[in-house]
Scaffold this active site. Structure first.
Site, PDB file in Angstrom:
ATOM      1  N   CYS A  17       0.866  -1.185   0.000  1.00 32.93           N
ATOM      2  CA  CYS A  17       0.000   0.000   0.000  1.00 32.93           C
ATOM      3  C   CYS A  17       0.899   1.230   0.000  1.00 32.93           C
ATOM      4  O   CYS A  17       2.080   1.143  -0.366  1.00 32.93           O
ATOM      5  CB  CYS A  17      -0.968  -0.017   1.187  1.00 32.93           C
ATOM      6  SG  CYS A  17      -0.175   0.016   2.807  1.00 32.93           S
ATOM      7  N   ASN A  20       2.297   1.497   4.381  1.00 33.24           N
ATOM      8  CA  ASN A  20       2.617   0.233   5.087  1.00 33.24           C
ATOM      9  C   ASN A  20       2.311   0.326   6.591  1.00 33.24           C
ATOM     10  O   ASN A  20       2.983  -0.300   7.410  1.00 33.24           O
ATOM     11  CB  ASN A  20       4.077  -0.196   4.840  1.00 33.24           C
ATOM     12  CG  ASN A  20       4.384  -1.644   5.247  1.00 33.24           C
ATOM     13  OD1 ASN A  20       5.497  -1.958   5.641  1.00 33.24           O
ATOM     14  ND2 ASN A  20       3.425  -2.529   5.180  1.00 33.24           N
ATOM     15  N   CYS A  22      -1.397   0.784   7.421  1.00 27.45           N
ATOM     16  CA  CYS A  22      -2.835   0.498   7.561  1.00 27.45           C
ATOM     17  C   CYS A  22      -3.236  -0.757   6.773  1.00 27.45           C
ATOM     18  O   CYS A  22      -3.440  -1.824   7.344  1.00 27.45           O
ATOM     19  CB  CYS A  22      -3.675   1.697   7.094  1.00 27.45           C
ATOM     20  SG  CYS A  22      -3.385   3.213   8.016  1.00 27.45           S
ATOM     21  N   ARG A  23      -3.342  -0.637   5.449  1.00 29.09           N
ATOM     22  CA  ARG A  23      -3.922  -1.737   4.657  1.00 29.09           C
ATOM     23  C   ARG A  23      -2.986  -2.919   4.470  1.00 29.09           C
ATOM     24  O   ARG A  23      -3.387  -4.071   4.668  1.00 29.09           O
ATOM     25  CB  ARG A  23      -4.375  -1.205   3.291  1.00 29.09           C
ATOM     26  CG  ARG A  23      -5.543  -0.248   3.371  1.00 29.09           C
ATOM     27  CD  ARG A  23      -5.707   0.541   2.106  1.00 29.09           C
ATOM     28  NE  ARG A  23      -4.581   1.447   1.897  1.00 29.09           N
ATOM     29  CZ  ARG A  23      -4.385   2.192   0.825  1.00 29.09           C
ATOM     30  NH1 ARG A  23      -5.253   2.117  -0.182  1.00 29.09           N
ATOM     31  NH2 ARG A  23      -3.348   3.000   0.727  1.00 29.09           N
ATOM     32  N   SER A  24      -1.735  -2.660   4.051  1.00 27.21           N
ATOM     33  CA  SER A  24      -0.878  -3.820   3.739  1.00 27.21           C
ATOM     34  C   SER A  24      -0.447  -4.612   4.967  1.00 27.21           C
ATOM     35  O   SER A  24      -0.396  -5.851   4.905  1.00 27.21           O
ATOM     36  CB  SER A  24       0.300  -3.435   2.845  1.00 27.21           C
ATOM     37  OG  SER A  24       1.154  -2.503   3.461  1.00 27.21           O
ATOM     38  N   ASP A 134      -8.452   3.641   1.287  1.00 29.78           N
ATOM     39  CA  ASP A 134      -7.479   4.022   2.312  1.00 29.78           C
ATOM     40  C   ASP A 134      -8.235   4.531   3.547  1.00 29.78           C
ATOM     41  O   ASP A 134      -8.933   5.544   3.476  1.00 29.78           O
ATOM     42  CB  ASP A 134      -6.599   5.139   1.730  1.00 29.78           C
ATOM     43  CG  ASP A 134      -5.484   5.540   2.679  1.00 29.78           C
ATOM     44  OD1 ASP A 134      -5.461   5.035   3.822  1.00 29.78           O
ATOM     45  OD2 ASP A 134      -4.638   6.343   2.270  1.00 29.78           O
TER      46      ASP A 134
HETATM   47  P1  4NP Z   1      -1.793   2.789   4.087  1.00 28.23           P
HETATM   48  O1  4NP Z   1      -2.467   4.127   4.656  1.00 28.23           O
HETATM   49  O2  4NP Z   1      -1.237   3.143   2.718  1.00 28.23           O
HETATM   50  O3  4NP Z   1      -2.916   1.830   4.031  1.00 28.23           O
HETATM   51  O4  4NP Z   1      -0.707   2.408   5.081  1.00 28.23           O
HETATM   52  C1  4NP Z   1      -1.806   5.357   4.705  1.00 28.23           C
HETATM   53  C2  4NP Z   1      -0.953   5.627   5.740  1.00 28.23           C
HETATM   54  C3  4NP Z   1      -0.316   6.844   5.811  1.00 28.23           C
HETATM   55  C4  4NP Z   1      -0.551   7.795   4.835  1.00 28.23           C
HETATM   56  C5  4NP Z   1      -1.393   7.518   3.779  1.00 28.23           C
HETATM   57  C6  4NP Z   1      -2.027   6.279   3.714  1.00 28.23           C
HETATM   58  N1  4NP Z   1       0.102   9.067   4.908  1.00 28.23           N
HETATM   59  O5  4NP Z   1      -0.215   9.925   4.075  1.00 28.23           O
HETATM   60  O6  4NP Z   1       0.935   9.277   5.784  1.00 28.23           O
END
Ligand code: 4NP
Length: 165
Positions: A17, A20, A22-24, A134
């Site tokens: 993702c 790294n 939240c989703r992955s 997200d």
């Molecule tokens: P992820 O979610 O891609 O599922 O880990 C996010 C975590 C942090 C951010 C964006 C999406 N960020 O902008 O910091």
């Protein structure tokens, strides 16, 4: 003498993702749990990474940890890292959470490895979206919904891998 058995195919699955956190990592934890439930752990190497570098070394978002814990899955020990060229060479399955991740991964990947990249929800028909949304800017409830979608999609991914090995 025991009868020699063939070495089972070893699959390596990298969930990707943006951050790294939240989703992955959720997909990594849920997929590892499903694989263990099916007694397939020795056949799989499972990991996750982000396309971005902002959260390198950080644990998953507390909301992701709570959502996974509600399903008896512990992702609290995972630490964020950024995908690298070695990952792209060595993993057999590189699984993007959303279309932005897919575009970034495709740009990073030499043509001979592009067949390994898939969008997670491409194996799950009848979803209103092709993307795992997200949840970062949303609430706890969004993290629970994300986990449910990931659980459904990663089960389909596992069935796909073991059917097509
Ligand atoms: P992820 O979610 O891609 O599922 O880990 C996010 C975590 C942090 C951010 C964006 C999406 N960020 O902008 O910091």
């Amino acid at each position: 003498m025991p009868t020699p058995t063939s070495t089972p195919a070893r699959h390596s699955v990298l969930f990707v993702c943006l951050g790294n956190i939240c989703r992955s990592p959720t997909a990594e934890g849920v997929f590892r749990h499903t694989v263990a439930t099916r007694h397939l752990t020795t056949h799989f190497h499972i990991d996750s990474a982000g396309t971005g570098d902002w959260h390198i070394g950080a644990p998953p978002d507390p909301r992701a940890i709570r959502a996974a814990a509600a399903h008896n899955i512990d992702i609290s020990q995972l630490r964020a890292r950024q995908i690298n060229a070695q990952d792209i060479k060595t993993f057999t399955h590189i699984i993007a959470m959303d279309l932005t991740n897919l575009t970034t991964l495709t740009a990073l990947t030499p043509p001979q490895h592009r067949h390994k990249i898939h969008l997670l929800l491409d194996l799950t028909p009848n979803t209103p979206t092709r993307e795992i949304p997200d949840p970062y800017y949303a609430d706890d409830n969004a993290f629970h919904q994300t986990l449910t979608l990931i659980q459904h999609a990663t089960t389909n991914l596992l069935n796909h891998i073991i059917t097509n090995q």
